[in-house]
Design an enzyme around this catalytic site. Structure first.
Site, PDB file in Angstrom:
ATOM      1  CE  LYS A   1     -20.844  64.928   2.977  1.00 17.17           C
ATOM      2  NZ  LYS A   1     -21.733  64.330   2.691  1.00 17.17           N
TER       3      LYS A   1
ATOM      4  CG  ASP B   1     -17.355  62.186  10.010  1.00 22.41           C
ATOM      5  OD1 ASP B   1     -17.037  63.039   9.233  1.00 22.41           O
ATOM      6  OD2 ASP B   1     -17.879  60.871   9.037  1.00 22.41           O
TER       7      ASP B   1
ATOM      8  CD1 TRP C   1     -23.049  59.809   7.194  1.00 22.39           C
ATOM      9  CD2 TRP C   1     -22.100  58.124   6.083  1.00 22.39           C
ATOM     10  NE1 TRP C   1     -23.618  59.722   5.441  1.00 22.39           N
ATOM     11  CE2 TRP C   1     -22.941  58.743   4.770  1.00 22.39           C
ATOM     12  CE3 TRP C   1     -20.995  57.562   5.292  1.00 22.39           C
ATOM     13  CZ2 TRP C   1     -22.800  58.141   3.338  1.00 22.39           C
ATOM     14  CZ3 TRP C   1     -21.138  56.380   4.324  1.00 22.39           C
ATOM     15  CH2 TRP C   1     -22.167  56.726   2.864  1.00 22.39           C
TER      16      TRP C   1
HETATM   17  N1  PMP Z   1     -19.026  60.355   6.642  1.00 22.94           N
HETATM   18  C1  PMP Z   1     -19.996  61.531   6.935  1.00 22.94           C
HETATM   19  C2  PMP Z   1     -20.479  62.604   8.178  1.00 22.94           C
HETATM   20  C3  PMP Z   1     -20.378  62.088   5.779  1.00 22.94           C
HETATM   21  O1  PMP Z   1     -21.033  62.323   4.993  1.00 22.94           O
HETATM   22  C4  PMP Z   1     -20.122  60.454   4.600  1.00 22.94           C
HETATM   23  C5  PMP Z   1     -20.889  60.532   3.564  1.00 22.94           C
HETATM   24  N2  PMP Z   1     -20.046  61.687   2.233  1.00 22.94           N
HETATM   25  C6  PMP Z   1     -18.792  59.915   5.180  1.00 22.94           C
HETATM   26  C7  PMP Z   1     -18.649  60.014   6.099  1.00 22.94           C
HETATM   27  C8  PMP Z   1     -18.584  58.910   3.628  1.00 22.94           C
HETATM   28  O2  PMP Z   1     -17.264  59.737   3.398  1.00 22.94           O
HETATM   29  P1  PMP Z   1     -16.968  59.095   1.684  1.00 22.94           P
HETATM   30  O3  PMP Z   1     -17.985  58.169   0.484  1.00 22.94           O
HETATM   31  O4  PMP Z   1     -16.009  59.552   1.541  1.00 22.94           O
HETATM   32  O5  PMP Z   1     -16.290  57.366   2.197  1.00 22.94           O
END
Ligand code: PMP
Length: 362
Positions: free
Chosen positions: A197, A173, A105
């Protein structure tokens, strides 16, 4: 099958506290005795204004931040939209932002930044399969527009240990470990977390930003992608996901009632119990480096990968769901978000031990 027969260790959408689910279910039928479903209340009326204000105030309380200094937004578009909005708003063409490349990510966030400006990779563990949280080996240049990091790498099971001192705005993030431990949130100028989460349901993303950052917005974007416009409209620029925000509010109330100190102790106890078993169990081995391993996502594999499907099936037969590793790495990943109890982790440990006995019996 009863809900309580299943333990969901999935990485997200993840397990929610039972009280949150039942309150949300009741609100779908009749919200606070208004005769309206939570799905029907207007997003510009007093009922929503009240719940939105409470949710924002709880976020600030839990993060130990003041409303004078920080803004709280609930936005749509998930983590990916934040990957894009951050450089759109804060990285001018020709300017450079620093990224710590600690996982899938973190890397994706960085790739979004390249669409708008230059990237300085301050540290990376990509070449070694992201099994450690990469260390900074040089000072952070004060010429960068900002630095972005990911506090917990959901897929690889590594977690930031120490927040770096940063001469430029620091963005994070925190999708997979927000409000799971005490943290110095004020060291961050902007942080965000998808809700699915530790904070509720998918469709809702928390963004907290220092107000003076808004002076640093470098380009006009469509209003929905512009932090200044979102702040000006107080998260109701368009029709927000009222129900998802309500579920986040219920989850925040639950976190507050429990207290971050208690949550942190439980998180540690859950992680220690499971890592202990992964290290002890003769069929399993941990993946992440011990010093950096995550308390939220415990990643491991089987010494004999041919047994993986059988272990998954054994767990499923015992009511344990969602432990398969991310599609990009395989193996197993057990997510120990706030709604998971120590007793549930014990049940998983017992199940892993049973499987070991079955396989090693002569
Ligand atoms: N950042 C992190 C740390 C993640 O674990 C995730 C996956 N859920 C995301 C971003 C991506 O999120 P999304 O699927 O809402 O774009």
């Amino acid at each position: 099958m009863k809900k309580s027969d299943i333990i969901n260790f999935g990485a997200g959408p993840a397990a929610l506290p039972e009280s949150v689910l039942s309150e949300a279910a009741a609100a779908v039928l009749n919200y606070r005795d208004t005769g309206l479903s939570i799905l029907e209340i207007p997003h510009r009326g007093p009922l929503f204004a009240e719940l939105l204000a409470e949710s924002k105030s709880l976020v600030l309380q839990l993060a130990g931040l003041s409303a004078e200094e920080y803004e709280v937004l609930w936005l749509q578009g998930g983590g990916r939209m934040q990957f894009a909005m951050i450089p759109m708003n804060f990285l001018a063409a020709g300017a450079t932002a620093g990224y710590i490349d600690s996982g899938y990510w973190a890397y994706d966030a960085m790739e979004h930044a390249r669409l708008f400006g230059n990237v300085d990779i301050l540290a990376s563990s990509r070449e070694i399969g992201y099994t450690v949280f990469p260390e900074l080996h040089r000072p952070i240049p004060d010429t960068l527009s900002y630095v972005h990091l990911t506090t917990n790498n959901t897929i690889y099971g590594t977690q930031l240990q120490d927040i770096p001192d940063c001469p430029v705005p620091l963005f994070a993030d925190m999708s997979s470990d927000i409000f799971s431990q005490k943290r110095e949130y004020r060291k961050f100028d902007l942080f965000y977390a998808v809700a699915q989460k530790n904070l509720g349901a998918a469709g809702n993303t928390l963004v907290v930003l220092r107000k003076n950052l808004l002076d640093k917005v470098v380009r006009r974007s469509a209003s929905i992608l512009d932090y200044s416009m979102q702040v000006k409209s107080g998260s109701v620029l368009n029709t927000p996901p009222v129900f998802a925000i309500y579920i986040s509010l219920l989850t925040l109330r639950w976190i507050k009632a429990k207290g971050i100190d208690t949550i942190e102790q439980e998180t540690l106890a859950k992680a220690q119990l499971l890592y202990g078993e992964v290290e002890r169990n003769t069929l399993l081995e941990p993946v992440a480096d011990t010093a950096d391993r995550s308390r939220m996502n415990v990643v491991f594999r089987m010494k004999d990968t041919a047994l993986e499907k059988e272990l998954s099936a054994h767990c499923l037969a015992n009511g344990i769901e969602g432990i398969e590793g991310h599609r990009s790495v395989g193996g197993f990943r057990v997510s120990l978000y706030n709604a998971i109890s120590l007793a549930q982790v014990q049940k998983l440990v017992d199940t892993l031990q049973e499987f070991e006995k079955k396989k090693t019996k002569k």
